[in-house]
Design a protein around this motif. Sequence first.
Motif, PDB file in Angstrom:
ATOM      1  N   MET A  46       0.938  -1.259  -0.223  1.00 48.06           N
ATOM      2  CA  MET A  46       0.139   0.139   0.115  1.00 48.06           C
ATOM      3  C   MET A  46       0.890   0.752  -0.080  1.00 48.06           C
ATOM      4  O   MET A  46       0.856   2.080  -0.910  1.00 48.06           O
ATOM      5  N   THR A  47       1.864   1.041   1.119  1.00 47.97           N
ATOM      6  CA  THR A  47       2.759   2.566   0.929  1.00 47.97           C
ATOM      7  C   THR A  47       3.632   2.414  -0.801  1.00 47.97           C
ATOM      8  O   THR A  47       3.720   3.949  -0.939  1.00 47.97           O
ATOM      9  N   ARG A  48       3.632   1.512  -1.361  1.00 47.68           N
ATOM     10  CA  ARG A  48       4.629   1.748  -2.346  1.00 47.68           C
ATOM     11  C   ARG A  48       3.515   2.377  -3.411  1.00 47.68           C
ATOM     12  O   ARG A  48       3.646   3.230  -3.666  1.00 47.68           O
ATOM     13  N   THR A  49       2.191   2.015  -3.612  1.00 55.41           N
ATOM     14  CA  THR A  49       1.370   3.094  -4.158  1.00 55.41           C
ATOM     15  C   THR A  49       1.046   4.684  -4.233  1.00 55.41           C
ATOM     16  O   THR A  49       1.161   4.499  -4.990  1.00 55.41           O
ATOM     17  N   ILE A  50       1.278   4.433  -3.037  1.00 51.81           N
ATOM     18  CA  ILE A  50       1.226   5.968  -2.645  1.00 51.81           C
ATOM     19  C   ILE A  50       1.853   6.442  -3.157  1.00 51.81           C
ATOM     20  O   ILE A  50       2.256   7.656  -3.453  1.00 51.81           O
ATOM     21  N   LEU A  51       4.054   5.943  -2.785  1.00 50.41           N
ATOM     22  CA  LEU A  51       4.387   6.898  -3.529  1.00 50.41           C
ATOM     23  C   LEU A  51       4.706   7.149  -4.728  1.00 50.41           C
ATOM     24  O   LEU A  51       5.264   8.456  -5.473  1.00 50.41           O
ATOM     25  N   ILE A  52       4.159   5.800  -5.353  1.00 49.73           N
ATOM     26  CA  ILE A  52       4.806   6.224  -7.482  1.00 49.73           C
ATOM     27  C   ILE A  52       2.907   6.811  -7.540  1.00 49.73           C
ATOM     28  O   ILE A  52       3.729   7.636  -8.485  1.00 49.73           O
ATOM     29  N   TRP A  53       2.241   7.377  -6.681  1.00 50.43           N
ATOM     30  CA  TRP A  53       1.112   7.902  -6.965  1.00 50.43           C
ATOM     31  C   TRP A  53       1.416   8.995  -6.959  1.00 50.43           C
ATOM     32  O   TRP A  53       1.637  10.555  -7.599  1.00 50.43           O
ATOM     33  N   ALA A  54       2.009   9.476  -5.483  1.00 48.92           N
ATOM     34  CA  ALA A  54       2.591  10.806  -5.099  1.00 48.92           C
ATOM     35  C   ALA A  54       3.645  10.970  -6.304  1.00 48.92           C
ATOM     36  O   ALA A  54       3.878  12.261  -6.674  1.00 48.92           O
ATOM     37  N   LEU A  55       4.607  10.343  -6.789  1.00 52.47           N
ATOM     38  CA  LEU A  55       5.649  10.558  -8.141  1.00 52.47           C
ATOM     39  C   LEU A  55       4.994  10.778  -9.324  1.00 52.47           C
ATOM     40  O   LEU A  55       5.625  12.109  -9.897  1.00 52.47           O
ATOM     41  N   VAL A  56       4.261  10.075  -9.626  1.00 52.41           N
ATOM     42  CA  VAL A  56       3.352  10.934 -10.646  1.00 52.41           C
ATOM     43  C   VAL A  56       2.715  12.062 -10.836  1.00 52.41           C
ATOM     44  O   VAL A  56       2.677  13.029 -11.709  1.00 52.41           O
ATOM     45  N   LEU A  57       1.931  12.158  -9.920  1.00 52.75           N
ATOM     46  CA  LEU A  57       1.713  13.226 -10.032  1.00 52.75           C
ATOM     47  C   LEU A  57       1.997  14.335  -9.526  1.00 52.75           C
ATOM     48  O   LEU A  57       1.897  15.809  -9.999  1.00 52.75           O
ATOM     49  N   ALA A  58       3.311  14.376  -8.925  1.00 49.39           N
ATOM     50  CA  ALA A  58       4.392  15.610  -8.100  1.00 49.39           C
ATOM     51  C   ALA A  58       5.224  15.613  -9.784  1.00 49.39           C
ATOM     52  O   ALA A  58       4.720  17.011 -10.334  1.00 49.39           O
ATOM     53  N   PHE A  59       5.627  14.601 -10.841  1.00 50.85           N
ATOM     54  CA  PHE A  59       6.233  15.014 -12.035  1.00 50.85           C
ATOM     55  C   PHE A  59       5.102  15.575 -12.504  1.00 50.85           C
ATOM     56  O   PHE A  59       5.645  16.369 -13.281  1.00 50.85           O
ATOM     57  N   GLY A  60       3.329  15.276 -13.085  1.00 48.43           N
ATOM     58  CA  GLY A  60       2.425  15.702 -13.981  1.00 48.43           C
ATOM     59  C   GLY A  60       2.321  17.851 -13.229  1.00 48.43           C
ATOM     60  O   GLY A  60       2.508  18.750 -14.334  1.00 48.43           O
ATOM     61  N   ALA A  61       2.133  18.368 -11.671  1.00 52.65           N
ATOM     62  CA  ALA A  61       2.484  19.241 -11.549  1.00 52.65           C
ATOM     63  C   ALA A  61       3.911  20.187 -12.081  1.00 52.65           C
ATOM     64  O   ALA A  61       3.694  21.164 -12.743  1.00 52.65           O
ATOM     65  N   PHE A  62       4.567  19.592 -11.649  1.00 56.14           N
ATOM     66  CA  PHE A  62       6.049  19.542 -12.987  1.00 56.14           C
ATOM     67  C   PHE A  62       5.629  19.774 -13.919  1.00 56.14           C
ATOM     68  O   PHE A  62       6.868  21.120 -14.385  1.00 56.14           O
ATOM     69  N   ALA A  63       5.610  19.125 -14.267  1.00 52.05           N
ATOM     70  CA  ALA A  63       5.529  19.486 -16.237  1.00 52.05           C
ATOM     71  C   ALA A  63       4.709  20.008 -16.489  1.00 52.05           C
ATOM     72  O   ALA A  63       4.670  21.418 -17.534  1.00 52.05           O
ATOM     73  N   LEU A  64       3.422  20.352 -15.377  1.00 53.14           N
ATOM     74  CA  LEU A  64       2.213  21.289 -16.072  1.00 53.14           C
ATOM     75  C   LEU A  64       3.178  22.953 -15.793  1.00 53.14           C
ATOM     76  O   LEU A  64       2.934  23.755 -16.257  1.00 53.14           O
ATOM     77  N   GLN A  65       3.696  22.596 -14.558  1.00 46.86           N
ATOM     78  CA  GLN A  65       3.970  23.978 -14.023  1.00 46.86           C
ATOM     79  C   GLN A  65       5.571  24.728 -15.737  1.00 46.86           C
ATOM     80  O   GLN A  65       5.442  25.551 -16.075  1.00 46.86           O
TER      81      GLN A  65
END
Length: 137
Positions: free
Chosen positions: A1-20
């Motif tokens: 579960m923690t691994r899934t949360i970390l992966i999604w956090a990284l995906v969302l962070a990358f997406g926010a960075f890309a949008l910025q």
Amino acid sequence: MTRTILIWALVLAFGAFALQWLEQQFLLRVLSWKIYAGLIGTAFAAAGVWIGWKLAARARPETFRRNDAALSYLGLTGQEVRVLERLAAGRSNKEIARDLGLSPNTVKTHVTNLYGKLDVSRRTQAVGKARELALIP
């Protein structure tokens, strides 16, 4: 579960960075508004398709095995099982009669027998209990 949360956090962070980054490029006039809008639209469309694909993907159900012991214990006949399968499909007594080449009164008798043998009083209960006992898929 923690691994899934970390992966999604990284995906969302990358997406926010890309949008910025895209927004900065647009504001600095490196990208035209058409390219900016096209990139954002493409990114969201691709993400939507990927999420839809993941949500729709389901494991194939294993093949159904009828519980023959329960069939013999309850004393269900082949015709009653065929009627029960059509009940589970949501068919009316007239439709079942037409499918099986029986009269509606005969179907009504089979349904009444099923209620007694399964110890239920309604169609939904009969279908639910039959599925619990693995009499129908």
